[in-house]
Scaffold this motif. Structure first.
Motif, PDB file in Angstrom:
ATOM      1  N   ARG A 120      -0.852   1.749   4.685  1.00  0.00           N
ATOM      2  CA  ARG A 120      -1.832   2.343   5.279  1.00  0.00           C
ATOM      3  C   ARG A 120      -3.171   1.425   5.222  1.00  0.00           C
ATOM      4  O   ARG A 120      -3.377   0.783   3.982  1.00  0.00           O
ATOM      5  CB  ARG A 120      -2.316   3.679   4.828  1.00  0.00           C
ATOM      6  CG  ARG A 120      -1.114   4.716   4.835  1.00  0.00           C
ATOM      7  CD  ARG A 120      -1.453   5.930   4.844  1.00  0.00           C
ATOM      8  NE  ARG A 120      -2.213   6.470   6.099  1.00  0.00           N
ATOM      9  CZ  ARG A 120      -1.555   6.914   7.114  1.00  0.00           C
ATOM     10  NH1 ARG A 120      -0.301   7.233   7.265  1.00  0.00           N
ATOM     11  NH2 ARG A 120      -2.505   7.362   8.052  1.00  0.00           N
ATOM     12  N   VAL A 121      -4.046   1.338   5.951  1.00  0.00           N
ATOM     13  CA  VAL A 121      -4.948   0.498   5.950  1.00  0.00           C
ATOM     14  C   VAL A 121      -6.437   1.251   5.635  1.00  0.00           C
ATOM     15  O   VAL A 121      -6.556   2.221   6.265  1.00  0.00           O
ATOM     16  CB  VAL A 121      -5.299  -0.324   7.349  1.00  0.00           C
ATOM     17  CG1 VAL A 121      -6.607  -1.203   7.191  1.00  0.00           C
ATOM     18  CG2 VAL A 121      -4.108  -1.350   7.457  1.00  0.00           C
ATOM     19  N   THR A 122      -6.985   1.017   4.552  1.00  0.00           N
ATOM     20  CA  THR A 122      -8.433   1.821   4.314  1.00  0.00           C
ATOM     21  C   THR A 122      -9.374   1.510   5.242  1.00  0.00           C
ATOM     22  O   THR A 122      -9.681   0.614   5.755  1.00  0.00           O
ATOM     23  CB  THR A 122      -8.645   1.660   2.739  1.00  0.00           C
ATOM     24  OG1 THR A 122      -9.233   0.402   2.410  1.00  0.00           O
ATOM     25  CG2 THR A 122      -7.507   1.892   1.908  1.00  0.00           C
ATOM     26  N   CYS A 123     -10.478   2.451   5.105  1.00  0.00           N
ATOM     27  CA  CYS A 123     -11.878   2.365   5.732  1.00  0.00           C
ATOM     28  C   CYS A 123     -12.358   0.875   5.192  1.00  0.00           C
ATOM     29  O   CYS A 123     -12.899   0.487   5.976  1.00  0.00           O
ATOM     30  CB  CYS A 123     -12.373   3.413   5.609  1.00  0.00           C
ATOM     31  SG  CYS A 123     -14.147   3.621   6.394  1.00  0.00           S
ATOM     32  N   THR A 179      -9.259   8.840   6.320  1.00  0.00           N
ATOM     33  CA  THR A 179      -9.971   7.515   5.577  1.00  0.00           C
ATOM     34  C   THR A 179      -8.888   6.236   5.590  1.00  0.00           C
ATOM     35  O   THR A 179      -9.277   5.353   5.175  1.00  0.00           O
ATOM     36  CB  THR A 179     -10.395   7.923   4.107  1.00  0.00           C
ATOM     37  OG1 THR A 179      -9.129   8.339   3.560  1.00  0.00           O
ATOM     38  CG2 THR A 179     -11.423   8.996   4.243  1.00  0.00           C
ATOM     39  N   THR A 180      -7.777   6.420   6.409  1.00  0.00           N
ATOM     40  CA  THR A 180      -6.903   5.271   6.440  1.00  0.00           C
ATOM     41  C   THR A 180      -6.177   5.426   7.754  1.00  0.00           C
ATOM     42  O   THR A 180      -6.066   6.487   8.447  1.00  0.00           O
ATOM     43  CB  THR A 180      -5.898   5.438   5.400  1.00  0.00           C
ATOM     44  OG1 THR A 180      -5.083   6.539   5.606  1.00  0.00           O
ATOM     45  CG2 THR A 180      -6.291   5.369   3.807  1.00  0.00           C
ATOM     46  N   GLU A 202     -11.181  -1.316   3.799  1.00  0.00           N
ATOM     47  CA  GLU A 202     -10.495  -2.662   4.091  1.00  0.00           C
ATOM     48  C   GLU A 202     -11.004  -3.056   5.821  1.00  0.00           C
ATOM     49  O   GLU A 202     -11.338  -4.317   5.879  1.00  0.00           O
ATOM     50  CB  GLU A 202      -9.064  -2.772   4.181  1.00  0.00           C
ATOM     51  CG  GLU A 202      -8.451  -2.688   2.610  1.00  0.00           C
ATOM     52  CD  GLU A 202      -6.946  -2.410   2.499  1.00  0.00           C
ATOM     53  OE1 GLU A 202      -6.459  -2.816   1.628  1.00  0.00           O
ATOM     54  OE2 GLU A 202      -6.791  -1.555   3.344  1.00  0.00           O
ATOM     55  N   LYS A 226       0.203  -4.421   6.344  1.00  0.00           N
ATOM     56  CA  LYS A 226       0.265  -3.248   5.742  1.00  0.00           C
ATOM     57  C   LYS A 226       1.490  -2.474   6.560  1.00  0.00           C
ATOM     58  O   LYS A 226       1.368  -1.031   6.411  1.00  0.00           O
ATOM     59  CB  LYS A 226      -0.965  -2.213   5.567  1.00  0.00           C
ATOM     60  CG  LYS A 226      -2.043  -3.000   4.851  1.00  0.00           C
ATOM     61  CD  LYS A 226      -1.722  -3.049   3.340  1.00  0.00           C
ATOM     62  CE  LYS A 226      -2.981  -3.619   2.639  1.00  0.00           C
ATOM     63  NZ  LYS A 226      -4.065  -2.675   2.421  1.00  0.00           N
ATOM     64  N   GLU A 230      -5.478  12.968   8.574  1.00  0.00           N
ATOM     65  CA  GLU A 230      -4.393  11.631   8.384  1.00  0.00           C
ATOM     66  C   GLU A 230      -4.052  11.492   9.555  1.00  0.00           C
ATOM     67  O   GLU A 230      -3.646  12.321  10.580  1.00  0.00           O
ATOM     68  CB  GLU A 230      -3.351  12.017   7.345  1.00  0.00           C
ATOM     69  CG  GLU A 230      -2.603  10.647   7.166  1.00  0.00           C
ATOM     70  CD  GLU A 230      -1.532  10.976   6.078  1.00  0.00           C
ATOM     71  OE1 GLU A 230      -2.031  10.543   4.822  1.00  0.00           O
ATOM     72  OE2 GLU A 230      -0.233  11.158   6.309  1.00  0.00           O
ATOM     73  N   CYS A 275      -3.122  -4.245  10.205  1.00  0.00           N
ATOM     74  CA  CYS A 275      -2.363  -3.038  10.251  1.00  0.00           C
ATOM     75  C   CYS A 275      -0.955  -3.819   9.873  1.00  0.00           C
ATOM     76  O   CYS A 275       0.008  -3.234   9.130  1.00  0.00           O
ATOM     77  CB  CYS A 275      -2.127  -2.330  11.551  1.00  0.00           C
ATOM     78  SG  CYS A 275      -3.844  -1.328  11.681  1.00  0.00           S
TER      79      CYS A 275
END
Length: 248
Positions: A218-221, A164-165, A223, A214, A142, A211
């Protein structure tokens, strides 16, 4: 300032040499008396740990190069090297970074690629003058939200890790000019893994905007891939080698 030969001898009297690999204590003693020394080059010596006495003896150097060793730990006494501007720890066996690294007042570049890191210290938030950070090729699970406090960062390498984020706080990185992120290679069409140069600055700007949406999350992969793909992104699509798009 560097100590004289007698002071260095006394300083190193209790140093255990079993972790210094192919580096001899006499070599270190000689180097420690060089009054104009700015770069301490200790790379490629099979070193597993740097004794605290050695760290204290080189408080005056601005560059510490420990690349291509077998470092398993970096002692908290690294905080004694108050003049450090560049700390190079690539290609070692570090599993953790001591939080004291983040308190080095003059540090501008920190490179810890190709290690065994699973996390980054939250004390990153205190590294206000950091301009270059490379933590690529690790196992980081993370990216801490505190990274967003490093607002002077110009170069950030995050590729080949396990997260992944991304934290929404990365929206604050207004000075970022170069970014390495493995995800970019899986957009449609693929983007370069390393985004740099004026022609690619729009990608970094767009990621900051994503970003910002959010900021407290958190921004996901997925997204990121969807945002930067020119057609609908399908995470389950199979390539010519029968791998999914996210096989990495």
């Amino acid at each position: 300032m560097a100590a004289d030969a007698k002071e260095v001898k006394a300083m190193f009297a209790s140093v255990q040499t079993n972790k210094l690999g192919t580096l001899s204590l006499s070599q270190l003693e000689t180097v420690a008396t060089q009054h104009n020394l700015k770069v301490l080059d200790l790379k490629d010596h099979k070193i597993t740990a740097i004794p605290k006495e050695v760290l204290g003896a080189f408080a005056h150097v601005t560059v510490l190069d420990l690349r291509k060793n077998a470092l398993e730990e970096l002692l908290p006494e690294i905080s004694q090297m108050i003049s450090l501007e560049d700390l190079l720890l690539d290609q070692n066996r570090l599993r953790d970074l001591p939080e004291q690294v983040c308190s080095l007042p003059n540090l501008k570049s920190l490179s810890v690629s190709q290690n065994l890191l699973k996390r980054l210290p939250k004390a990153l938030a205190s590294m206000k003058g950091l301009k270059n950070l490379n933590v690529g090729d690790n196992f980081i699970e993370e990216i801490p939200v505190e990274l967003g406090q490093c607002k002077e960062l110009q170069t950030l390498y995050l590729h080949h890790n396990s997260f992944t984020t991304l934290p929404g706080s990365m929206a604050s990185m207004e000075n970022l000019q170069e970014l390495a992120l493995e995800w970019f290679r899986y957009t449609t069409p693929p983007l370069p893994r390393v985004i740099k140069g004026s022609e690619w600055q729009r990608i970094i700007t767009k990621l900051r905007d994503l970003c910002r949406d959010k900021k407290d999350g958190r921004v996901t992969c997925i997204e990121v891939l969807s945002e930067f793909s020119q057609k609908a992104f399908d995470a389950n699509a199979i390539d010519s080698k029968r791998r999914t798009r996210l096989h990495v």
